[in-house]
Scaffold this active site. Structure first.
Site, PDB file in Angstrom:
ATOM      1  N   ASN A   1      23.615 -33.838  21.483  1.00 47.05           N
ATOM      2  CA  ASN A   1      24.413 -32.617  21.326  1.00 47.05           C
ATOM      3  C   ASN A   1      25.667 -32.662  22.200  1.00 47.05           C
ATOM      4  OD1 ASN A   1      22.460 -32.416  23.426  1.00 47.05           O
ATOM      5  ND2 ASN A   1      22.713 -30.199  23.518  1.00 47.05           N
TER       6      ASN A   1
ATOM      7  N   GLU B   1      28.589 -29.992  23.556  1.00 43.25           N
ATOM      8  CA  GLU B   1      28.927 -28.574  23.668  1.00 43.25           C
ATOM      9  C   GLU B   1      30.397 -28.371  24.017  1.00 43.25           C
ATOM     10  OE1 GLU B   1      26.101 -27.011  26.478  1.00 43.25           O
ATOM     11  OE2 GLU B   1      24.482 -27.072  24.987  1.00 43.25           O
TER      12      GLU B   1
ATOM     13  N   CYS C   1      25.117 -29.971  17.231  1.00 44.14           N
ATOM     14  CA  CYS C   1      23.748 -30.400  17.542  1.00 44.14           C
ATOM     15  C   CYS C   1      23.614 -31.920  17.452  1.00 44.14           C
ATOM     16  CB  CYS C   1      22.761 -29.789  16.552  1.00 44.14           C
ATOM     17  SG  CYS C   1      22.624 -28.007  16.640  1.00 44.14           S
TER      18      CYS C   1
ATOM     19  N   GLU D   1      21.367 -33.598  15.929  1.00 48.00           N
ATOM     20  CA  GLU D   1      21.035 -34.022  14.569  1.00 48.00           C
ATOM     21  C   GLU D   1      22.297 -34.260  13.742  1.00 48.00           C
ATOM     22  OE1 GLU D   1      19.747 -31.544  16.319  1.00 48.00           O
ATOM     23  OE2 GLU D   1      17.873 -30.801  15.469  1.00 48.00           O
TER      24      GLU D   1
ATOM     25  N   CYS E   1      18.075 -26.529  13.854  1.00 44.01           N
ATOM     26  CA  CYS E   1      18.635 -25.213  13.521  1.00 44.01           C
ATOM     27  C   CYS E   1      18.917 -25.146  12.016  1.00 44.01           C
ATOM     28  CB  CYS E   1      19.912 -24.961  14.319  1.00 44.01           C
ATOM     29  SG  CYS E   1      21.345 -25.849  13.685  1.00 44.01           S
TER      30      CYS E   1
ATOM     31  N   CYS F   1      21.686 -27.553  10.663  1.00 40.60           N
ATOM     32  CA  CYS F   1      21.241 -28.948  10.537  1.00 40.60           C
ATOM     33  C   CYS F   1      20.278 -29.108   9.364  1.00 40.60           C
ATOM     34  CB  CYS F   1      20.592 -29.415  11.840  1.00 40.60           C
ATOM     35  SG  CYS F   1      21.791 -29.581  13.188  1.00 40.60           S
TER      36      CYS F   1
HETATM   37  N1  THU Z   1      20.569 -28.172  19.856  1.00 38.23           N
HETATM   38  C1  THU Z   1      20.485 -29.385  19.244  1.00 38.23           C
HETATM   39  O1  THU Z   1      21.256 -30.311  19.539  1.00 38.23           O
HETATM   40  N2  THU Z   1      19.523 -29.570  18.304  1.00 38.23           N
HETATM   41  C2  THU Z   1      18.552 -28.659  18.011  1.00 38.23           C
HETATM   42  O2  THU Z   1      17.690 -28.929  17.200  1.00 38.23           O
HETATM   43  C3  THU Z   1      18.561 -27.355  18.672  1.00 38.23           C
HETATM   44  C4  THU Z   1      19.733 -27.056  19.517  1.00 38.23           C
HETATM   45  C5  THU Z   1      21.557 -28.015  20.930  1.00 38.23           C
HETATM   46  C6  THU Z   1      22.765 -27.174  20.624  1.00 38.23           C
HETATM   47  C7  THU Z   1      23.169 -26.726  21.997  1.00 38.23           C
HETATM   48  O3  THU Z   1      23.968 -27.721  22.605  1.00 38.23           O
HETATM   49  C8  THU Z   1      21.880 -26.637  22.777  1.00 38.23           C
HETATM   50  O4  THU Z   1      20.944 -27.403  22.043  1.00 38.23           O
HETATM   51  C9  THU Z   1      21.351 -25.234  22.974  1.00 38.23           C
HETATM   52  O5  THU Z   1      21.301 -24.567  21.771  1.00 38.23           O
END
Ligand code: THU
Length: 153
Positions: free
Chosen positions: A66, A68, A77, A79, A110, A113
């Protein structure tokens, strides 16, 4: 029969099926790749690090983590990072996706994804694991993660 697919699941109907669940010996290397990728997460805001790994038909593995942003909505994310890398680097169908984070049972993808997985990896398996106990994982067909997916119009 078409093999590789670089465009979304074609309409009006996609009849291909999810293959039988791969055995643990096939899943473990994918989980290990996701664990490694997790270390490359850029998550200064949530501090929640997620790693993902995509397995293609010929056995190639593409990873992601991920990323941000201070403008939260721009966050991507793990994924989707792994999926986009796969789709833009390789023309093979996707067999499986592993996702790991420090969370009991592993992180469930989420909705965004799930939508992209339904479009670009509709017959794949998804494996979810807690990064602290990666040998234990949960397995879901993409189809089960997003019933009645919006795939055509
Ligand atoms: N996140 C993911 O990368 N994959 C998931 O399946 C759930 C959430 C990340 C997005 C964000 O950077 C952090 O987790 C918190 O939501």
């Amino acid at each position: 029969m078409s093999k590789a697919r670089s465009s979304p699941t074609p309409g009006p109907r996609n009849r291909s099926r999810t293959a039988p669940e791969p055995p643990p010996a096939k899943v473990q290397p994918l989980l290990r790749a996701a664990l490694e990728a997790r270390h490359r997460a850029r998550a200064p805001w949530s501090r929640f690090r997620v790693g993902a790994a995509v397995l293609t038909r010929s056995g190639r593995i593409f990873t992601g983590a991920n990323v941000e942003s201070a403008s939260f909505g721009l966050t991507c994310c793990a994924e989707r990072v792994a999926l986009f890398k796969t789709l833009t680097e390789c023309n093979e169908s996707i067999v499986a996706v592993a996702v790991v984070a420090r969370l009991p049972g592993g992180p469930t993808p989420c909705g965004a994804c799930r939508q992209l997985l339904a479009e670009y990896a509709s017959t794949a398996w998804v494996f979810l694991a807690d990064s602290r106990s990666p040998r234990r994982y949960r397995a879901f067909p993409v189809r089960a993660l997003l019933p009645e997916a919006f795939l055509r119009f």
